[in-house]
Design an enzyme around this catalytic site. Structure first.
Site, PDB file in Angstrom:
ATOM      1  CB  SER A  14      -0.929   0.012   1.216  1.00  0.00           C
ATOM      2  OG  SER A  14      -1.669   1.222   1.254  1.00  0.00           O
ATOM      3  CE  LYS A  15       4.673   2.338  -3.117  1.00  0.00           C
ATOM      4  NZ  LYS A  15       5.980   2.337  -2.428  1.00  0.00           N
ATOM      5  CE  LYS A  65     -11.967  -1.098  -0.974  1.00  0.00           C
ATOM      6  NZ  LYS A  65     -11.844  -0.439  -2.300  1.00  0.00           N
ATOM      7  N   GLY A 127     -15.912  -6.734 -12.875  1.00  0.00           N
ATOM      8  CA  GLY A 127     -15.875  -7.103 -11.470  1.00  0.00           C
ATOM      9  C   GLY A 127     -17.170  -6.738 -10.767  1.00  0.00           C
ATOM     10  N   GLY A 129     -17.238  -7.027  -7.011  1.00  0.00           N
ATOM     11  CA  GLY A 129     -16.920  -7.030  -5.589  1.00  0.00           C
ATOM     12  C   GLY A 129     -17.039  -5.648  -4.976  1.00  0.00           C
ATOM     13  CB  ALA A 131     -12.991  -2.555  -6.105  1.00  0.00           C
ATOM     14  CG  ASN A 151     -18.234 -10.852 -11.380  1.00  0.00           C
ATOM     15  OD1 ASN A 151     -17.140 -10.339 -11.146  1.00  0.00           O
ATOM     16  ND2 ASN A 151     -18.769 -11.772 -10.597  1.00  0.00           N
ATOM     17  CE  LYS A 156     -20.041 -13.580  -5.829  1.00  0.00           C
ATOM     18  NZ  LYS A 156     -18.643 -13.710  -5.355  1.00  0.00           N
ATOM     19  CG  MET A 215     -10.751   1.014 -10.635  1.00  0.00           C
ATOM     20  SD  MET A 215     -12.394   0.465 -10.092  1.00  0.00           S
ATOM     21  CE  MET A 215     -12.242   0.554  -8.326  1.00  0.00           C
TER      22      MET A 215
END
Length: 277
Positions: A14-15, A65, A127, A129, A131, A151, A156, A215
């Site tokens: 992580s940044k 999340k 996707g 999920g 995000a 997806n 989903k 992303m």
């Protein structure tokens, strides 16, 4: 000194600490921001310990999340719409305010930093999920002509379509369901790039695409962006700008001031390339 962290698993990449350190220096805030590794079965326990030790706020990343959404005692409107949370602010009486800054971060990067207008555009979001769910409403608020969610597990994607059906023209399904359609913008919201993998997207879908966006961020092209480049797409962007913009929204929630982001985006790109060399 006020203490903040980003919690996830994995987390060493992580940044966010780098970004928030830049924000703190820019705004004259005194704060400590670190990374927090939570066991896959120990998210709530790790959050509780962090708070008991004086933590003020958290950013939440993969894969927590949805758990963060369930743990929050109060939600912002955008977090409630997303059913996913990426920011906690700890409040009195053991309250936890949950927010989701992913969507506004993505939209600001695309529309302001990249100067890409979304109204009327056909957008493919890969996707389904946490995000992906966090960015759907902000994308729809830009009035695209179509937002399609693809997806690997189509149920989903269809569930997200039904969740947001009243907010704009949205559809969902498997990647194969969209073969033959043309998209102006394709966004990868899967975690495939985190594992150096490629989502199961048919090459046909890149035909005529003006912008391809991953992303996740990297010091070099992600596998997804590399694949898009082999299909003739030249406008390839990773999530560095989104990361900084969503972090600025979290900083605003915690401190009441939104820091400037352009210089920090440049600094982060320099940092990524420095550590890659």
């Amino acid at each position: 000194m006020d203490t903040y962290a980003v919690i996830g698993n994995p987390i060493t990449h992580s940044k966010s600490p780098f970004i928030h350190t830049q924000f703190a220096q820019q705004t004259g805030r005194s704060m400590c921001y670190t990374t927090l590794l939570a066991p896959l079965d120990g998210f709530e326990r790790t959050v509780t310990t962090f708070r008991e030790n004086g933590g003020i706020g958290l950013n939440i990343t993969v894969p927590f999340k949805f758990e963060a959404y369930a743990l929050a005692t109060r939600l912002t409107d955008r977090a409630r719409a997303a059913h996913a949370v990426n920011t906690f602010r700890f409040e009195q009486e053991n309250e936890i305010l949950g927010d989701n800054t992913d969507g506004v971060g993505l939209v600001r990067d695309i529309t302001i930093n990249l100067d890409f207008a979304l109204p009327g555009k056909h957008v493919l979001l890969m996707g389904a999920g946490g995000a992906a769910s966090g960015v759907i409403l902000p994308l729809l608020q830009q009035k695209p002509g179509l937002l399609a969610i693809a997806n690997r597990t189509p149920d989903k994607a269809i569930a997200l379509q039904q969740q947001f059906v009243n907010h704009g023209n949205i559809t969902g399904g498997h990647y194969q369901d969209f073969i033959g359609q043309q998209f102006d913008l394709i966004i990868n919201a899967t975690s495939a790039s985190l594992h150096n993998a490629l989502p199961p997207i048919p090459a046909d879908l890149f035909h005529g695409t003006a912008l391809v966006y991953d992303m996740l961020y990297s010091s070099k092209l992600t596998p997804f962006l590399e694949f898009a480049s082999t299909q003739g797409v030249t406008n390839l962007v990773d999530g560095t700008g989104m990361l900084v913009e969503q972090a600025a929204e979290s900083f605003l929630l915690w401190h009441g001031i939104r820091p400037e982001t352009q210089n920090v985006i440049r600094q982060l790109r320099d940092e990524l390339h420095l550590h890659a060399s």
